[in-house]
Design an enzyme around this catalytic site. Structure first.
Site, PDB file in Angstrom:
ATOM      1  N   ASP A 137       0.615  -1.246  -0.202  1.00 21.78           N
ATOM      2  CA  ASP A 137       0.089   0.296  -0.120  1.00 21.78           C
ATOM      3  C   ASP A 137       0.593   1.438  -0.060  1.00 21.78           C
ATOM      4  O   ASP A 137       1.101   1.065   0.623  1.00 21.78           O
ATOM      5  CB  ASP A 137      -1.266  -0.121   0.782  1.00 21.78           C
ATOM      6  CG  ASP A 137      -1.667  -0.616   1.294  1.00 21.78           C
ATOM      7  OD1 ASP A 137      -1.614  -2.237   0.934  1.00 21.78           O
ATOM      8  OD2 ASP A 137      -2.537  -0.875   1.656  1.00 21.78           O
ATOM      9  N   HIS A 178      -1.143   4.341  -0.496  1.00 22.67           N
ATOM     10  CA  HIS A 178      -2.382   5.218  -0.003  1.00 22.67           C
ATOM     11  C   HIS A 178      -1.834   7.379  -0.052  1.00 22.67           C
ATOM     12  O   HIS A 178      -2.524   7.579   1.176  1.00 22.67           O
ATOM     13  CB  HIS A 178      -2.644   5.455   1.564  1.00 22.67           C
ATOM     14  CG  HIS A 178      -3.680   4.088   1.433  1.00 22.67           C
ATOM     15  ND1 HIS A 178      -4.237   4.143   1.240  1.00 22.67           N
ATOM     16  CD2 HIS A 178      -3.271   2.444   2.494  1.00 22.67           C
ATOM     17  CE1 HIS A 178      -5.261   2.968   1.264  1.00 22.67           C
ATOM     18  NE2 HIS A 178      -4.641   2.184   1.993  1.00 22.67           N
ATOM     19  N   ASP A 202      -4.276  -0.187  -3.485  1.00 27.15           N
ATOM     20  CA  ASP A 202      -4.228   1.033  -2.841  1.00 27.15           C
ATOM     21  C   ASP A 202      -3.053   1.982  -2.107  1.00 27.15           C
ATOM     22  O   ASP A 202      -2.169   1.967  -1.852  1.00 27.15           O
ATOM     23  CB  ASP A 202      -4.405  -0.200  -1.378  1.00 27.15           C
ATOM     24  CG  ASP A 202      -4.991  -0.054  -0.752  1.00 27.15           C
ATOM     25  OD1 ASP A 202      -6.064  -0.094  -1.628  1.00 27.15           O
ATOM     26  OD2 ASP A 202      -5.477  -0.549   0.763  1.00 27.15           O
ATOM     27  N   ASN A 255      -8.388  -2.902  -2.916  1.00 25.76           N
ATOM     28  CA  ASN A 255      -9.667  -2.549  -2.502  1.00 25.76           C
ATOM     29  C   ASN A 255      -9.807  -0.944  -2.194  1.00 25.76           C
ATOM     30  O   ASN A 255     -11.351  -0.513  -2.681  1.00 25.76           O
ATOM     31  CB  ASN A 255     -10.144  -3.087  -1.105  1.00 25.76           C
ATOM     32  CG  ASN A 255      -9.378  -2.641  -0.389  1.00 25.76           C
ATOM     33  OD1 ASN A 255      -8.266  -2.589   0.171  1.00 25.76           O
ATOM     34  ND2 ASN A 255     -10.432  -1.656   1.254  1.00 25.76           N
ATOM     35  N   HIS A 256      -9.055  -0.492  -2.363  1.00 25.68           N
ATOM     36  CA  HIS A 256      -9.036   1.446  -2.903  1.00 25.68           C
ATOM     37  C   HIS A 256      -9.033   2.345  -3.827  1.00 25.68           C
ATOM     38  O   HIS A 256      -9.425   2.698  -4.205  1.00 25.68           O
ATOM     39  CB  HIS A 256      -8.672   1.824  -1.882  1.00 25.68           C
ATOM     40  CG  HIS A 256      -8.640   1.828  -0.501  1.00 25.68           C
ATOM     41  ND1 HIS A 256      -9.588   3.102   0.598  1.00 25.68           N
ATOM     42  CD2 HIS A 256      -8.571   1.179   0.763  1.00 25.68           C
ATOM     43  CE1 HIS A 256      -9.291   2.278   1.560  1.00 25.68           C
ATOM     44  NE2 HIS A 256      -8.820   1.724   2.137  1.00 25.68           N
ATOM     45  N   HIS A 268      -3.545  -7.669  -3.663  1.00 27.47           N
ATOM     46  CA  HIS A 268      -3.710  -7.326  -2.712  1.00 27.47           C
ATOM     47  C   HIS A 268      -4.315  -7.330  -1.261  1.00 27.47           C
ATOM     48  O   HIS A 268      -3.439  -7.565  -0.492  1.00 27.47           O
ATOM     49  CB  HIS A 268      -4.898  -6.531  -2.665  1.00 27.47           C
ATOM     50  CG  HIS A 268      -4.904  -4.994  -2.353  1.00 27.47           C
ATOM     51  ND1 HIS A 268      -4.294  -3.897  -1.954  1.00 27.47           N
ATOM     52  CD2 HIS A 268      -5.518  -4.854  -0.945  1.00 27.47           C
ATOM     53  CE1 HIS A 268      -4.260  -3.403  -0.633  1.00 27.47           C
ATOM     54  NE2 HIS A 268      -5.301  -3.640  -0.526  1.00 27.47           N
ATOM     55  N   HIS A 271      -2.378  -5.248   1.870  1.00 25.06           N
ATOM     56  CA  HIS A 271      -4.185  -5.010   2.518  1.00 25.06           C
ATOM     57  C   HIS A 271      -4.198  -4.441   4.466  1.00 25.06           C
ATOM     58  O   HIS A 271      -4.749  -3.961   4.934  1.00 25.06           O
ATOM     59  CB  HIS A 271      -4.481  -6.072   2.345  1.00 25.06           C
ATOM     60  CG  HIS A 271      -5.896  -5.889   2.421  1.00 25.06           C
ATOM     61  ND1 HIS A 271      -7.028  -4.349   2.693  1.00 25.06           N
ATOM     62  CD2 HIS A 271      -7.152  -6.434   3.130  1.00 25.06           C
ATOM     63  CE1 HIS A 271      -8.554  -4.514   2.901  1.00 25.06           C
ATOM     64  NE2 HIS A 271      -8.880  -6.124   3.242  1.00 25.06           N
TER      65      HIS A 271
END
Length: 323
Positions: free
Chosen positions: A64, A66, A92, A124-125, A173, A248
């Protein structure tokens, strides 16, 4: 499609990299038509490549990000800016951090520039219903407009879902799915697609390992499942694989093994959200499939509430002595 034809990728990458060495937080404001072009061209490339990627080592795998753009630049400084190294990112890219736009734009630009050496999986984002809430929508709306956010959604809906490195390392992920019996099931998923609330695609992006679970368990996230060590061992044996590599979850050292080193969690955003003292990590896989870890230490900084304990997020994995 005019946006694609006149896309100057080298100029875009150059401007995105110009802030290297600047104080973290400085924005790069690309033109809206350039960002639209990045989305359209990368979407074309994603659809031209398999949904289950088959990759070769050597490569570096990242978890990730982010929206922590300056940490992404640190990762590249550490691992080598493309095309010096091959990369696989596990999803992500957006939400939570302050610079989701710079982050995703640089990643898409590298995908377009080096389509056979730079790979991005879906997290998932990278899903409209999630990034509508956790920051990306608001960033798009504030800096550009909602229409551009919708263009990103169309791009994200075409990202690949999983990768296998040299037929031995399975990457996604989130994690495994009780519905996953054959790799052919992943290959049959049609794109573009949203992420459903349940089923194979949902699980690959949302599930988590849990050392306290035998078989499959409920997930505290309220989505998908948790799975135990035996599920990992059976999956690897059945598909003649050596390792599952996933992201994740925040892990303190940036990477953490599970199930006797048969699964590894990677998280590449140090000081996640400015709240955690976690390191970030990148996994280097060499030609012999030996895996090593490069660590981004959390930045040294004084916290305003240094004495106040932080509430861990759901899904935080803590280091514990193996019993």
């Amino acid at each position: 499609m005019a946006d694609i034809d006149k896309l100057n990728i080298d100029s875009i990458i150059q401007r995105l990299l110009e802030v290297r060495g600047s104080k973290p937080g400085k924005n790069v404001q690309l033109q809206e038509n350039e960002i639209r072009g990045l989305c359209l061209k990368s979407r074309e490339i994603f659809l031209s490549q398999p949904i289950l990627l088959e990759l070769e080592a050597p490569l570096k795998i990242c978890g990730d990000i982010h929206g922590q753009y300056y940490d992404l630049l640190r990762l590249f400084e550490y691992g080598g800016f493309p095309p010096e190294s091959n990369y696989l990112f596990l999803g992500d890219y957006v939400d939570r951090g302050k610079q989701s736009l710079e982050t995703i734009c640089l990643l898409l630009a590298y995908k377009i520039k080096y389509p056979e050496n730079f790979f991005l999986l879906r997290g998932n984002h990278e899903c409209a219903s999630i990034n509508r809430i956790y920051g990306f929508y608001d960033e798009c709306k504030r800096r550009y407009n909602i229409k551009l956010w919708k263009t990103f959604t169309d791009c994200f809906n075409c990202l690949p879902i999983a990768a296998i490195v040299d037929e031995k390392i399975f990457c996604c992920h989130g994690g495994l799915s009780p519905d996953l019996q054959s790799m052919e099931q992943i290959r049959r998923i049609m794109r573009p697609t949203d992420v459903p609330d349940q089923g194979l695609l949902c699980d690959l992006l949302w599930s988590d390992p849990d050392k306290d679970v035998l078989g499959w368990g409920e997930n505290d996230r309220g989505v998908s499942f948790t799975f135990g060590a035996e599920v990992v061992a059976k999956f690897l044996h059945k598909h003649d694989l050596d390792l599952i590599c996933r992201a994740h979850q925040v892990v303190e050292d940036g990477y953490e093994f599970f199930a006797k080193r048969q699964l590894v969690t990677l998280f590449s955003a140090p000081n996640y959200c400015g709240e955690f003292d976690n390191a970030g990590a990148m996994m280097s896989v060499d030609e012999t499939l030996m895996c090593s870890f490069q660590i981004l230490k959390p930045a040294e900084k004084k916290k305003p509430n240094a004495t106040r304990p932080v509430t861990p997020p759901r899904g935080m994995i803590t280091k514990q002595a193996k019993k």
